[in-house]
Design a protein around this motif. Sequence first.
Motif, PDB file in Angstrom:
ATOM      1  N   UNK A  85       0.832  -1.203   0.000  1.00 38.46           N
ATOM      2  CA  UNK A  85       0.000   0.000   0.000  1.00 38.46           C
ATOM      3  C   UNK A  85       0.865   1.251   0.000  1.00 38.46           C
ATOM      4  N   UNK A  86       0.411   2.290  -0.642  1.00 38.44           N
ATOM      5  CA  UNK A  86       1.140   3.547  -0.651  1.00 38.44           C
ATOM      6  C   UNK A  86       0.888   4.305   0.648  1.00 38.44           C
ATOM      7  N   UNK A  87       1.772   5.254   0.917  1.00 36.13           N
ATOM      8  CA  UNK A  87       1.588   6.103   2.097  1.00 36.13           C
ATOM      9  C   UNK A  87       0.303   6.904   2.008  1.00 36.13           C
ATOM     10  N   UNK A  88      -0.154   7.184   0.772  1.00 35.00           N
ATOM     11  CA  UNK A  88      -1.361   7.993   0.587  1.00 35.00           C
ATOM     12  C   UNK A  88      -2.622   7.284   1.059  1.00 35.00           C
ATOM     13  N   UNK A  89      -2.599   5.939   1.157  1.00 32.02           N
ATOM     14  CA  UNK A  89      -3.798   5.211   1.604  1.00 32.02           C
ATOM     15  C   UNK A  89      -3.546   4.380   2.849  1.00 32.02           C
ATOM     16  N   UNK A  90      -2.327   4.433   3.375  1.00 34.20           N
ATOM     17  CA  UNK A  90      -1.991   3.633   4.555  1.00 34.20           C
ATOM     18  C   UNK A  90      -1.364   4.498   5.640  1.00 34.20           C
ATOM     19  N   UNK A  91      -0.222   5.132   5.326  1.00 34.45           N
ATOM     20  CA  UNK A  91       0.467   5.952   6.299  1.00 34.45           C
ATOM     21  C   UNK A  91       1.966   5.838   6.131  1.00 34.45           C
ATOM     22  N   UNK A  92       2.703   6.473   7.041  1.00 36.15           N
ATOM     23  CA  UNK A  92       4.162   6.494   6.972  1.00 36.15           C
ATOM     24  C   UNK A  92       4.751   6.256   8.360  1.00 36.15           C
ATOM     25  N   UNK A  93       5.698   5.307   8.498  1.00 40.71           N
ATOM     26  CA  UNK A  93       6.095   4.303   7.493  1.00 40.71           C
ATOM     27  C   UNK A  93       4.983   3.281   7.282  1.00 40.71           C
TER      28      UNK A  93
END
Length: 445
Positions: free
Chosen positions: A354-362
């Motif tokens: 999943x990308x950070x745009x739909x999951x988060x960071x890290x």
Amino acid sequence: MTSQLSAAPGTQPPGTVPLLRSITIQRPAMSEHGLLDYITRDESLVWSRHGEGTIGFGQVARFESTGAERFALARHWWDAISEAADVQDPLQQPGTGLIAFGAFAFSFSSSYASRLIVPKIVVGRNETCSWITYTVADPEAELSAEAAETELAGLLEDYSPEHELGAGADKLVAGQISEQAYRESVLKGVSVIESGAVTKLVLARDAVAELASPIAVAQVLRQLALRYNDCWTYSVDGLIGATPEMLVRVRGDFAEARVLAGTLDRATAPSDDPDYAHRMLLEDEKQRHEHQLAIDSLTEQLGPLASGMDAPDEPFVLQLPNVWHLASDVKATLATRADGSVPGVLDLAEVFHPTAAVCGTPTKEAGRILRELEGMDRGPYAGPVGWIDTRGNGEFGIALRGGVVESPTSVRLYAGCGVVAASDPAAELAESWAKMRPMREALGI
């Protein structure tokens, strides 16, 4: 982890890879409406933007899998299908020849079965030509231009009925997560971020559209394609919507992605302030921080796979009918692997998701926290949705601004918002409603 391989009834038994034959024929130019004229059946497979893309009818082969290996298993199945198939494709363009439509679960722990579906008929259009692809698993079936057009004509004659929009009996009810529960989860998310565990979380919620009469999927898709023509309208097995975000597009050794992070609701914007979106997005520290996290995550994953990459320093403001987004288009030339090949679209979809745009960071830690904090199975929401051909070309968007048809009169809608330390629960809730607006409008609610 489970997997299931199957073909359409009467072709190959489950557990085998069907031997497919496929023919592609160039067709005359389409009308100004493009593929919109072919979105007539509720069960159609759809991937379309600006009147271009592909629409599939019927099914000759199917793969399903759950678990952490869902991408790898799907890729192995598709490689086996592609190697065994007899494909006649004089056009040799991305999307011509044998293709499969796909939708993948957001999480490895989801009960939703990720899937690839090979349609019997595909109608396609790009900037240079239009075509039809006819695929059969029956070794005795006629494979010709005439047979393909006859099959398509019969499908188009049997179009799906429409649904009366705005009749008043349709309603939207709370899903697994109420408004209050969502506000509370945002507060908890901010606390987790302030603890230093992560820098961003994307928290999702759902709502259920209850309809007085059966949903007219084809009608909803046409509404989405007309209103949100800068988005990619998609439909795969009851997963429907119009996403503004391209996870990855592959054309030979060239890959690109559109990253969105940072959102502003147009419904609350002042009508006499032309610089409002620019000021509230490009000049806002929270929005720019959220966007940069998403860009950094993507380029870090793409870097080892690319021999060259173009990631712009400045995002642009993407204007959609319901919201504005901060957006960046990242492009790359793919590096050649030891065997002389380059990564295909399924390879990259697995790496990027999943990308950070739909999951988060890290993302890995954010995903773990989401499973504890969010309180629902996202299913295919925010997972990859799109298509692949036998040469590794394809397009997979992120399944946003959509929902899942759960029964003839029930559609579950989803939306998620990026939460950072400065997030306000009420504002995030309002943003989630704005992101559900495309589906609500298309459904007439």
